[in-house]
Design an enzyme around this catalytic site. Structure first.
Site, PDB file in Angstrom:
ATOM      1  N   PHE A 172       0.593  -1.230   0.111  1.00 59.20           N
ATOM      2  CA  PHE A 172       0.270   0.260  -0.110  1.00 59.20           C
ATOM      3  C   PHE A 172       0.918   1.535   0.188  1.00 59.20           C
ATOM      4  O   PHE A 172       0.405   2.211  -0.001  1.00 59.20           O
ATOM      5  CB  PHE A 172      -1.036  -0.534   0.971  1.00 59.20           C
ATOM      6  CG  PHE A 172      -0.145   0.620   2.293  1.00 59.20           C
ATOM      7  CD1 PHE A 172       0.081   1.934   2.734  1.00 59.20           C
ATOM      8  CD2 PHE A 172      -0.371  -0.392   3.513  1.00 59.20           C
ATOM      9  CE1 PHE A 172       0.991   1.998   3.916  1.00 59.20           C
ATOM     10  CE2 PHE A 172       0.855   0.235   4.705  1.00 59.20           C
ATOM     11  CZ  PHE A 172       1.088   1.241   4.736  1.00 59.20           C
ATOM     12  N   SER A 249       5.261  -6.941   3.268  1.00 62.42           N
ATOM     13  CA  SER A 249       5.882  -7.337   4.923  1.00 62.42           C
ATOM     14  C   SER A 249       6.874  -8.590   4.406  1.00 62.42           C
ATOM     15  O   SER A 249       6.666  -9.166   3.941  1.00 62.42           O
ATOM     16  CB  SER A 249       4.368  -7.130   5.618  1.00 62.42           C
ATOM     17  OG  SER A 249       3.790  -8.795   5.496  1.00 62.42           O
ATOM     18  N   CYS A 304       9.514   2.019   3.422  1.00 64.54           N
ATOM     19  CA  CYS A 304      10.505   1.333   3.943  1.00 64.54           C
ATOM     20  C   CYS A 304      12.409   1.471   3.852  1.00 64.54           C
ATOM     21  O   CYS A 304      12.973   0.590   4.667  1.00 64.54           O
ATOM     22  CB  CYS A 304      10.456   0.559   2.585  1.00 64.54           C
ATOM     23  SG  CYS A 304      10.940   0.627   0.822  1.00 64.54           S
ATOM     24  N   GLU A 404       8.972  -3.471  12.817  1.00 64.65           N
ATOM     25  CA  GLU A 404       8.765  -2.514  11.951  1.00 64.65           C
ATOM     26  C   GLU A 404       7.292  -2.154  12.803  1.00 64.65           C
ATOM     27  O   GLU A 404       7.201  -2.770  12.345  1.00 64.65           O
ATOM     28  CB  GLU A 404       8.846  -3.386  10.634  1.00 64.65           C
ATOM     29  CG  GLU A 404       8.600  -1.793  10.108  1.00 64.65           C
ATOM     30  CD  GLU A 404       8.700  -2.628   8.173  1.00 64.65           C
ATOM     31  OE1 GLU A 404       7.769  -3.713   7.702  1.00 64.65           O
ATOM     32  OE2 GLU A 404       8.679  -2.208   7.188  1.00 64.65           O
TER      33      GLU A 404
HETATM   34  P1  NAD Z   1       1.440  -6.443   3.044  1.00 67.17           P
HETATM   35  O1  NAD Z   1       2.299  -7.674   2.675  1.00 67.17           O
HETATM   36  O2  NAD Z   1       0.183  -6.709   3.744  1.00 67.17           O
HETATM   37  O3  NAD Z   1       0.488  -6.689   1.117  1.00 67.17           O
HETATM   38  C1  NAD Z   1       1.352  -6.414   0.389  1.00 67.17           C
HETATM   39  C2  NAD Z   1       0.202  -7.518  -0.797  1.00 67.17           C
HETATM   40  O4  NAD Z   1       0.880  -8.807  -0.618  1.00 67.17           O
HETATM   41  C3  NAD Z   1      -1.343  -7.049  -1.092  1.00 67.17           C
HETATM   42  O5  NAD Z   1      -0.670  -6.938  -1.840  1.00 67.17           O
HETATM   43  C4  NAD Z   1      -1.290  -8.539   0.161  1.00 67.17           C
HETATM   44  O6  NAD Z   1      -2.433  -8.088  -0.440  1.00 67.17           O
HETATM   45  C5  NAD Z   1      -0.263  -8.578  -0.043  1.00 67.17           C
HETATM   46  N1  NAD Z   1      -0.677  -9.816   1.542  1.00 67.17           N
HETATM   47  C6  NAD Z   1      -0.885  -9.752   2.596  1.00 67.17           C
HETATM   48  N2  NAD Z   1      -0.611 -10.499   3.410  1.00 67.17           N
HETATM   49  C7  NAD Z   1      -0.949 -11.519   2.205  1.00 67.17           C
HETATM   50  C8  NAD Z   1      -0.793 -13.469   3.060  1.00 67.17           C
HETATM   51  N3  NAD Z   1      -0.673 -13.797   4.168  1.00 67.17           N
HETATM   52  N4  NAD Z   1      -1.008 -14.064   1.950  1.00 67.17           N
HETATM   53  C9  NAD Z   1      -0.822 -13.493   0.196  1.00 67.17           C
HETATM   54  N5  NAD Z   1      -0.881 -12.257   0.128  1.00 67.17           N
HETATM   55  C10 NAD Z   1      -0.494 -11.126   1.755  1.00 67.17           C
HETATM   56  O7  NAD Z   1       1.867  -5.520   3.257  1.00 67.17           O
HETATM   57  P2  NAD Z   1       1.846  -4.010   3.077  1.00 67.17           P
HETATM   58  O8  NAD Z   1       1.102  -3.250   4.891  1.00 67.17           O
HETATM   59  O9  NAD Z   1       0.849  -3.497   1.595  1.00 67.17           O
HETATM   60  O10 NAD Z   1       3.041  -2.607   2.570  1.00 67.17           O
HETATM   61  C11 NAD Z   1       3.496  -2.606   3.704  1.00 67.17           C
HETATM   62  C12 NAD Z   1       5.191  -3.232   4.412  1.00 67.17           C
HETATM   63  O11 NAD Z   1       5.470  -3.202   2.846  1.00 67.17           O
HETATM   64  C13 NAD Z   1       6.393  -2.742   4.743  1.00 67.17           C
HETATM   65  O12 NAD Z   1       6.592  -3.692   5.546  1.00 67.17           O
HETATM   66  C14 NAD Z   1       7.403  -2.299   4.306  1.00 67.17           C
HETATM   67  O13 NAD Z   1       8.817  -1.828   4.798  1.00 67.17           O
HETATM   68  C15 NAD Z   1       7.085  -3.208   3.495  1.00 67.17           C
HETATM   69  N6  NAD Z   1       7.513  -2.394   1.696  1.00 67.17           N
HETATM   70  C16 NAD Z   1       9.333  -2.861   1.665  1.00 67.17           C
HETATM   71  C17 NAD Z   1       9.620  -2.306   0.671  1.00 67.17           C
HETATM   72  C18 NAD Z   1      11.000  -2.921  -0.154  1.00 67.17           C
HETATM   73  O14 NAD Z   1      11.166  -2.431  -1.431  1.00 67.17           O
HETATM   74  N7  NAD Z   1      11.483  -3.910   0.734  1.00 67.17           N
HETATM   75  C19 NAD Z   1       9.568  -1.612  -0.155  1.00 67.17           C
HETATM   76  C20 NAD Z   1       7.743  -0.629  -0.378  1.00 67.17           C
HETATM   77  C21 NAD Z   1       7.456  -1.695   1.288  1.00 67.17           C
END
Ligand code: NAD
Length: 519
Positions: A172, A249, A304, A404
């Site tokens: 997101f 995440s 991130c 985090e």
């Molecule tokens: P999230 O993991 O909750 O969601 C990311 C995607 O994964 C979404 O499309 C979601 O639908 C899907 N998803 C979530 N849980 C799932 C599961 N159990 N099984 C299958 N699919 C699942 O992450 P978020 O809250 O949207 O984003 C924030 C996180 O992203 C933070 O931890 C941040 O550090 C990380 N992030 C990392 C980078 C990087 O480049 N390292 C960049 C941006 C964000």
């Protein structure tokens, strides 16, 4: 000019603060070049985090719709991979022009659904745009290698070929940039992509998909599906998907990496972070405080690459008061309000989690120098507000350090020496980014050499590499081998074929049969 808004009745910049389109506005699927309404019974509300207004309703697409999207990409692949490279590159050139033209509309969507300020939202689009610019030079990145005479009359050369159908799964926090890390490079390299935007803020991705079609991406080369865990698992299990790009995440990323790899797919997974800044006593106090404040609290800490931990070598000294002063001056407000420095966090659940981690820090003995819990913002009683928060005297055993936080919270630690600070960072599970503030070149060299983190800033708080490089998070922040965008991104979306060929000359030396006598 406004986009056609085929995916949703879209609105201009002025509309950002107003109640959005009809409550029934739905986010469409993009299947085979058409924006279509899902037939699912399961919908979730996309909400404006500053107001809780429902911006749109997002479908959890059905298995049939998902399979149709993958089939569409599979069918589009043979023709697309044989589309001349310059023609594919020109689609990207056109896309960068269209993104520039629709910058305000894209930023408005980001602010409305994600919450960040309009300035940060433009940055979100812009950092993605740079990858589109890079993708428009894809030809240079697709060159192979050639060795002549590996044996008599025999040469060997290598080709970079696309994989087929790829998938992208987005978080997101950068609703424009992350989709743009994925589909432009994948498709410019000759692949098709099934993209799953974040279910919390799909608007920017939908607008980008619309612009990609307008730029000339043929039907099926990019499909967009919506959903949560089930849709992601369908991606991971579908035999026709060759590669998966994920950003999000740790919990989701580890699962996606393992299940995707177990199914024989190529997977790159960018995950969570805890980025440390180390401040040496010789650093410039004013510049360092400005850098730390922007990097810790900007975009409400939901980056991130945010600095979420600061390690002060030799103690906080003048920094404690200076940081407090600067952070107190930041304006928390709805992202579209003039002068806002940071907006709300994404959801009430995120707000509660962040507040809980602040409370745990206090309970475990940290001092709360600035407390952003329970703040209110005039005119926006329902926003997910957390103000800038500074916890000092934090130690590595505390939960607020180990988790985090992903909110506007800076935890401050102290170390006796640079080596001690490096040891703290290297013991942390994450290895995304880090920064050192110093006036010493020798200290900087030592730090960049010894620190076990993939992106390093020297007097730069958020060292996100431009697309001539790649996004190189390490350890707990990344699973996979080939990282996103840049050369490694192209490598991820292509595979190398090596051809050895023999064209032996049957005639007299120097004479090519059939051409004798010509000229
Ligand atoms: P999230 O993991 O909750 O969601 C990311 C995607 O994964 C979404 O499309 C979601 O639908 C899907 N998803 C979530 N849980 C799932 C599961 N159990 N099984 C299958 N699919 C699942 O992450 P978020 O809250 O949207 O984003 C924030 C996180 O992203 C933070 O931890 C941040 O550090 C990380 N992030 C990392 C980078 C990087 O480049 N390292 C960049 C941006 C964000």
């Amino acid at each position: 000019s406004a986009s056609q808004g085929l995916w949703l009745s879209s609105r201009g910049v002025a509309g950002v603060a107003e109640p959005t389109a009809a409550p029934t506005a739905t986010v469409k699927l993009l299947i085979d070049g058409k924006f279509v309404e899902s037939k699912t019974k399961d919908w979730i509300d996309v909400k404006n985090p500053a107001t809780q207004e429902v911006v749109s309703r997002l479908p959890l697409c059905t298995a049939g719709e998902f399979n149709a999207a993958v089939q569409s990409s599979k069918d589009a692949f043979p023709k697309w991979r044989n589309t001349p490279v310059p023609q594919r590159a020109r689609v990207m050139l056109k896309l960068q022009e269209l993104i520039n033209r629709h910058m305000d509309e894209l930023a408005t969507s980001v602010t409305r659904e994600q919450g960040k300020t309009l300035a940060d939202a433009r940055g979100d689009v812009f950092r993605g745009l740079e990858v589109v610019e890079y993708a428009s030079g894809i030809g240079r990145e697709l060159t192979g290698e050639y060795v002549e005479h590996v044996s008599a009359g025999i040469d060997t050369f290598s080709l970079k070929q696309p994989l087929g159908v790829t998938a992208g799964i987005c978080p997101f926090n950068f609703p424009a940039m992350i989709p743009l890390w994925m589909f432009p490079l994948a498709t410019a390299a000759g692949n098709c992509m099934v993209l799953k935007p974040s279910e919390r803020d799909p608007g920017a991705a939908m607008l980008l998909a619309e612009l990609a079609l307008e730029a000339g991406l043929p039907p099926g080369v990019l499909n967009v599906v919506h959903g949560t865990n089930d849709t992601v698992n369908a991606i991971l299990d579908h035999p026709d998907i060759a590669a998966v790009s994920f950003v999000g995440s740790n919990a989701a990323g580890k699962h996606i990496y393992q299940r995707g790899c177990a199914n024989g797919k190529r997977v790159q997974a960018n995950m969570g972070a805890k980025n440390h800044a180390v401040v040496l006593p010789d650093a410039n106090v004013e510049a360092t405080v400005a850098a730390l404040t922007g990097a810790a609290f900007g975009a409400a800490g939901q980056r991130c690459m945010a600095i979420s931990a600061a390690v002060f070598v030799g103690g906080m000294g003048p920094y404690r008061a200076a940081l407090l002063e600067k952070a107190k001056g930041l304006k928390l407000n709805a992202g579209w309000e003039e002068g806002a420095d940071l907006g709300p966090v994404i959801s009430p659940q995120a707000q509660q989690r962040i507040e809980g981690l602040i409370a745990s820090g206090v309970k475990q003995g940290a001092a709360c120098d600035l407390d952003g819990r329970g703040v209110s913002v005039p005119g926006y009683p329902h926003g997910n507000w957390v103000g800038p928060t500074i916890l000092s005297g934090v130690t590595t055993d505390m939960e607020c350090y180990q988790q985090e936080i992903f909110g506007p919270v800076l935890v401050c630690l102290e170390a006796g020496t640079l080596d001690e600070a490096i040891a703290i960072i290297n013991a942390n599970e994450h290895g995304n980014g880090t920064a050192l503030f110093t006036a010493s070149g020798a200290a900087a060299r030592r730090f960049q050499q010894e620190v076990d983190v993939g992106m390093v800033g020297i007097n730069i708080p958020i060292p996100v590499p431009l697309p001539y490089f790649s996004f190189t998070g390490w350890r707990g922040s990344f699973n996979g081998d080939l990282q996103m965008y840049g050369r490694m991104g192209v490598q991820f979306y292509t595979r190398v074929k090596t051809v050895t060929q023999s064209w032996k000359d049957a005639g007299a030396p120097g004479v090519i049969p059939g051409l004798a006598g010509v000229g």
